[in-house]
Scaffold this motif. Structure first.
Motif, PDB file in Angstrom:
ATOM      1  N   PHE A  10     -53.034 -15.151 -15.074  1.00 29.78           N
ATOM      2  CA  PHE A  10     -54.411 -14.790 -14.711  1.00 29.78           C
ATOM      3  C   PHE A  10     -54.725 -13.378 -15.172  1.00 29.78           C
ATOM      4  O   PHE A  10     -53.850 -12.514 -15.194  1.00 29.78           O
ATOM      5  N   TYR A  11     -55.982 -13.155 -15.560  1.00 35.51           N
ATOM      6  CA  TYR A  11     -56.516 -11.791 -15.687  1.00 35.51           C
ATOM      7  C   TYR A  11     -57.544 -11.674 -14.570  1.00 35.51           C
ATOM      8  O   TYR A  11     -58.619 -12.276 -14.670  1.00 35.51           O
ATOM      9  N   GLY A  12     -57.218 -10.986 -13.499  1.00 38.71           N
ATOM     10  CA  GLY A  12     -58.108 -11.003 -12.332  1.00 38.71           C
ATOM     11  C   GLY A  12     -58.211 -12.432 -11.830  1.00 38.71           C
ATOM     12  O   GLY A  12     -57.195 -13.075 -11.573  1.00 38.71           O
ATOM     13  N   GLN A  15     -58.256 -17.565 -15.209  1.00 34.48           N
ATOM     14  CA  GLN A  15     -56.948 -18.128 -15.563  1.00 34.48           C
ATOM     15  C   GLN A  15     -56.861 -18.302 -17.081  1.00 34.48           C
ATOM     16  O   GLN A  15     -57.692 -18.965 -17.693  1.00 34.48           O
ATOM     17  N   ALA A  16     -55.846 -17.674 -17.696  1.00 32.66           N
ATOM     18  CA  ALA A  16     -55.683 -17.761 -19.156  1.00 32.66           C
ATOM     19  C   ALA A  16     -54.671 -18.835 -19.535  1.00 32.66           C
ATOM     20  O   ALA A  16     -54.784 -19.451 -20.594  1.00 32.66           O
ATOM     21  N   LEU A  17     -53.652 -19.058 -18.692  1.00 33.71           N
ATOM     22  CA  LEU A  17     -52.664 -20.118 -18.954  1.00 33.71           C
ATOM     23  C   LEU A  17     -52.501 -20.945 -17.690  1.00 33.71           C
ATOM     24  O   LEU A  17     -52.406 -20.400 -16.588  1.00 33.71           O
ATOM     25  N   GLY A  34     -54.731 -23.557 -31.544  1.00 31.93           N
ATOM     26  CA  GLY A  34     -55.806 -23.655 -30.554  1.00 31.93           C
ATOM     27  C   GLY A  34     -56.980 -22.798 -30.968  1.00 31.93           C
ATOM     28  O   GLY A  34     -56.832 -21.886 -31.784  1.00 31.93           O
ATOM     29  N   ALA A  35     -58.140 -23.081 -30.376  1.00 33.86           N
ATOM     30  CA  ALA A  35     -59.360 -22.333 -30.715  1.00 33.86           C
ATOM     31  C   ALA A  35     -59.254 -20.900 -30.189  1.00 33.86           C
ATOM     32  O   ALA A  35     -58.341 -20.576 -29.427  1.00 33.86           O
ATOM     33  N   ASN A  36     -60.216 -20.053 -30.562  1.00 32.58           N
ATOM     34  CA  ASN A  36     -60.282 -18.692 -30.013  1.00 32.58           C
ATOM     35  C   ASN A  36     -60.380 -18.769 -28.497  1.00 32.58           C
ATOM     36  O   ASN A  36     -61.159 -19.547 -27.969  1.00 32.58           O
ATOM     37  N   GLY A  37     -59.569 -17.953 -27.831  1.00 34.59           N
ATOM     38  CA  GLY A  37     -59.637 -17.908 -26.372  1.00 34.59           C
ATOM     39  C   GLY A  37     -58.841 -19.001 -25.685  1.00 34.59           C
ATOM     40  O   GLY A  37     -58.853 -19.109 -24.459  1.00 34.59           O
ATOM     41  N   ALA A  38     -58.096 -19.811 -26.443  1.00 34.35           N
ATOM     42  CA  ALA A  38     -57.333 -20.919 -25.840  1.00 34.35           C
ATOM     43  C   ALA A  38     -56.136 -20.420 -25.043  1.00 34.35           C
ATOM     44  O   ALA A  38     -55.614 -21.134 -24.189  1.00 34.35           O
ATOM     45  N   GLY A  39     -55.680 -19.192 -25.361  1.00 30.11           N
ATOM     46  CA  GLY A  39     -54.548 -18.642 -24.591  1.00 30.11           C
ATOM     47  C   GLY A  39     -53.301 -18.376 -25.427  1.00 30.11           C
ATOM     48  O   GLY A  39     -52.248 -18.041 -24.886  1.00 30.11           O
ATOM     49  N   LYS A  40     -53.421 -18.470 -26.744  1.00 28.62           N
ATOM     50  CA  LYS A  40     -52.239 -18.328 -27.619  1.00 28.62           C
ATOM     51  C   LYS A  40     -51.635 -16.921 -27.501  1.00 28.62           C
ATOM     52  O   LYS A  40     -50.430 -16.762 -27.318  1.00 28.62           O
ATOM     53  N   THR A  41     -52.513 -15.920 -27.614  1.00 31.31           N
ATOM     54  CA  THR A  41     -52.019 -14.540 -27.522  1.00 31.31           C
ATOM     55  C   THR A  41     -51.471 -14.266 -26.123  1.00 31.31           C
ATOM     56  O   THR A  41     -50.431 -13.603 -25.973  1.00 31.31           O
ATOM     57  N   SER A  42     -52.123 -14.797 -25.113  1.00 36.62           N
ATOM     58  CA  SER A  42     -51.632 -14.607 -23.735  1.00 36.62           C
ATOM     59  C   SER A  42     -50.233 -15.184 -23.580  1.00 36.62           C
ATOM     60  O   SER A  42     -49.374 -14.585 -22.909  1.00 36.62           O
ATOM     61  N   LEU A  43     -49.972 -16.319 -24.214  1.00 32.78           N
ATOM     62  CA  LEU A  43     -48.640 -16.939 -24.122  1.00 32.78           C
ATOM     63  C   LEU A  43     -47.596 -16.028 -24.776  1.00 32.78           C
ATOM     64  O   LEU A  43     -46.547 -15.748 -24.183  1.00 32.78           O
ATOM     65  N   ALA A  82     -47.518  -8.344 -33.687  1.00 34.63           N
ATOM     66  CA  ALA A  82     -48.773  -8.508 -32.951  1.00 34.63           C
ATOM     67  C   ALA A  82     -49.948  -8.745 -33.889  1.00 34.63           C
ATOM     68  O   ALA A  82     -49.933  -8.333 -35.045  1.00 34.63           O
ATOM     69  N   GLU A  83     -50.958  -9.386 -33.344  1.00 31.92           N
ATOM     70  CA  GLU A  83     -52.215  -9.595 -34.053  1.00 31.92           C
ATOM     71  C   GLU A  83     -52.787  -8.229 -34.445  1.00 31.92           C
ATOM     72  O   GLU A  83     -52.711  -7.277 -33.660  1.00 31.92           O
ATOM     73  N   GLY A  84     -53.330  -8.114 -35.633  1.00 31.11           N
ATOM     74  CA  GLY A  84     -53.927  -6.850 -36.035  1.00 31.11           C
ATOM     75  C   GLY A  84     -52.898  -5.824 -36.479  1.00 31.11           C
ATOM     76  O   GLY A  84     -53.208  -4.643 -36.631  1.00 31.11           O
TER      77      GLY A  84
HETATM   78  P1  ATP Z   1     -57.734 -15.523 -30.030  1.00 32.51           P
HETATM   79  O1  ATP Z   1     -57.344 -16.415 -31.135  1.00 32.51           O
HETATM   80  O2  ATP Z   1     -59.197 -15.228 -29.983  1.00 32.51           O
HETATM   81  O3  ATP Z   1     -56.878 -14.287 -29.891  1.00 32.51           O
HETATM   82  P2  ATP Z   1     -56.211 -16.773 -27.950  1.00 32.51           P
HETATM   83  O4  ATP Z   1     -55.991 -18.234 -28.035  1.00 32.51           O
HETATM   84  O5  ATP Z   1     -55.106 -15.901 -28.405  1.00 32.51           O
HETATM   85  O6  ATP Z   1     -57.532 -16.385 -28.710  1.00 32.51           O
HETATM   86  P3  ATP Z   1     -56.171 -15.253 -25.515  1.00 32.51           P
HETATM   87  O7  ATP Z   1     -56.432 -13.987 -26.242  1.00 32.51           O
HETATM   88  O8  ATP Z   1     -54.830 -15.494 -24.973  1.00 32.51           O
HETATM   89  O9  ATP Z   1     -56.561 -16.486 -26.445  1.00 32.51           O
HETATM   90  O10 ATP Z   1     -57.243 -15.392 -24.370  1.00 32.51           O
HETATM   91  C1  ATP Z   1     -57.226 -16.413 -23.365  1.00 32.51           C
HETATM   92  C2  ATP Z   1     -58.318 -16.120 -22.339  1.00 32.51           C
HETATM   93  O11 ATP Z   1     -57.996 -14.947 -21.597  1.00 32.51           O
HETATM   94  C3  ATP Z   1     -59.678 -15.857 -22.957  1.00 32.51           C
HETATM   95  O12 ATP Z   1     -60.645 -16.424 -22.121  1.00 32.51           O
HETATM   96  C4  ATP Z   1     -59.782 -14.357 -22.982  1.00 32.51           C
HETATM   97  O13 ATP Z   1     -61.120 -13.947 -22.893  1.00 32.51           O
HETATM   98  C5  ATP Z   1     -59.018 -13.964 -21.727  1.00 32.51           C
HETATM   99  N1  ATP Z   1     -58.343 -12.661 -21.865  1.00 32.51           N
HETATM  100  C6  ATP Z   1     -57.441 -12.313 -22.830  1.00 32.51           C
HETATM  101  N2  ATP Z   1     -56.980 -11.051 -22.625  1.00 32.51           N
HETATM  102  C7  ATP Z   1     -57.614 -10.595 -21.508  1.00 32.51           C
HETATM  103  C8  ATP Z   1     -57.561  -9.362 -20.774  1.00 32.51           C
HETATM  104  N3  ATP Z   1     -56.754  -8.373 -21.135  1.00 32.51           N
HETATM  105  N4  ATP Z   1     -58.359  -9.255 -19.689  1.00 32.51           N
HETATM  106  C9  ATP Z   1     -59.155 -10.275 -19.294  1.00 32.51           C
HETATM  107  N5  ATP Z   1     -59.242 -11.453 -19.938  1.00 32.51           N
HETATM  108  C10 ATP Z   1     -58.489 -11.628 -21.023  1.00 32.51           C
END
Ligand code: ATP
Length: 234
Positions: A10-12, A15-17, A34-43, A82-84
Motif C-alpha cells: 500500500f501507499y497510504g 493498494q499497489a499490489l 502490465g500497463a502503466n500503473g499496474a504495479g510492476k515497479t512497486s513489485l 532502476a527505471e530512468g
Molecule cells: P509504470 O510502468 O508507469 O512505472 P508500474 O506498473 O510500474 O507503472 P507502479 O509504479 O508500481 O506501476 O504503480 C502502481 C500504483 O501505485 C499506481 O497506481 C501508482 O500511481 C501508485 N504509486 C506508485 N508509487 C507510489 C508512491 N510512491 N506513492 C503513492 N502511490 C504510488
C-alpha cells in the motif's frame, strides 16, 4: 531462487499490489508485463527493499527477506537497474562503476568485475574519465547495467531498460541481458516492449491493477489472445 508469496503493498490507503505470488527460478529470465500503473515497479522495489510490504513473504534461497533494508538485499546478491537509469551524472564513468562495488560482497572481486564490464561495454572503457551525465542515453543505460554488475549480483531486476532508447540500442541492451543470462545471471525483466521481453523470457507474469492475472512461459503468453489484444495490438 526467489519466491514471492501473497504480497500486499500500500501507499497510504492506495493498494499497489494485491496478493501477488511469483517465482523466479535460478538461471531464468522472468518477464513482468502490465500497463502503466499496474504495479510492476512497486513489485521490484518491494523485492529490492525500498518499499515495505503490508503482507506476504519474499524468500531468497529460502531466507525471508521481506522488509529487509535495500543495502542488505543488495549484499545478498539481488541487484537492480532502476527505471530512468539513476546514474550519478556529476561523477565520472569510472567513479560510477566504483559506486557499484561498495558493499562487502563485491569488494574482493572489484577488479575482475570491472574488467568484465568494460569488455562487455567497450564504449564505457573509451569514456572512463568523462562525467556520466554527458553520455548518450544508451551509454547511460549500459553504465547503469555495468554499475549493477559491479555488485556481483546473482539476480538482477531490470526496470524498463530500453525506455527512451532508439530501436538499435533497444536491441543492444536486450542482447546484453540475454548474454548475461547465458553466463548464468538470473534476470527479472520489466519491459514496455512486451513482444521482445516475452520472446526472451522463460516465464512471464501479467500484472493488472496490482494483481497477477495471467502467467505462463513466454511462448504461452505470446500466443494468448488476451495478451495479444491488450499488449501486442493484435
Ligand atoms: P509504470 O510502468 O508507469 O512505472 P508500474 O506498473 O510500474 O507503472 P507502479 O509504479 O508500481 O506501476 O504503480 C502502481 C500504483 O501505485 C499506481 O497506481 C501508482 O500511481 C501508485 N504509486 C506508485 N508509487 C507510489 C508512491 N510512491 N506513492 C503513492 N502511490 C504510488
Amino acid at each position: 531462487m526467489l519466491k514471492v508469496d501473497e504480497l500486499d503493498v500500500f501507499y497510504g490507503d492506495a493498494q499497489a499490489l494485491d496478493d501477488v505470488s511469483i517465482e523466479i527460478p535460478k538461471g531464468a529470465i522472468v518477464a513482468i508485463v502490465g500497463a502503466n500503473g499496474a504495479g510492476k515497479t512497486s513489485l521490484i522495489r518491494t523485492i529490492g527493499g525500498m518499499v515495505k510490504p503490508a503482507r506476504g513473504r519474499i524468500s531468497f534461497h529460502g531466507n525471508d527477506i521481506a522488509g529487509m533494508p535495500s543495502y542488505k538485499v543488495c549484499d545478498l546478491g539481488i541487484g537492480q537497474v532502476a527505471e530512468g537509469r539513476q546514474i550519478f551524472p556529476n561523477l565520472s564513468v569510472s567513479e560510477n562503476l566504483d559506486m557499484g562495488a561498495m558493499l562487502p560482497r563485491a569488494r574482493a572481486t572489484r577488479a575482475k568485475n570491472r574488467d568484465r564490464v568494460l569488455e562487455m561495454f567497450p564504449r564505457l572503457n573509451e569514456r572512463l574519465q568523462q562525467a556520466a551525465g554527458t553520455l548518450s542515453g544508451g551509454e547511460q543505460q549500459m553504465l547503469a547495467i555495468g554499475r549493477c554488475l559491479m555488485g556481483e549480483p546473482e539476480l538482477v531486476m531490470f526496470d524498463e531498460p530500453s525506455l527512451g532508447l532508439s530501436p538499435a540500442l533497444v536491441q543492444d541492451v536486450l542482447a546484453s541481458i540475454r548474454d548475461l543470462n547465458r553466463d548464468g545471471l538470473t534476470c527479472v525483466l520489466v519491459e514496455q516492449n512486451v513482444a521482445v521481453s516475452l520472446k526472451l523470457a522463460s516465464r512471464a507474469y501479467v500484472l493488472e491493477n496490482g494483481r497477477v492475472t495471467l502467467s505462463g512461459t513466454g511462448d504461452e503468453l505470446l500466443a494468448d489472445d488476451r495478451v495479444r489484444q491488450a499488449y501486442l495490438g493484435m
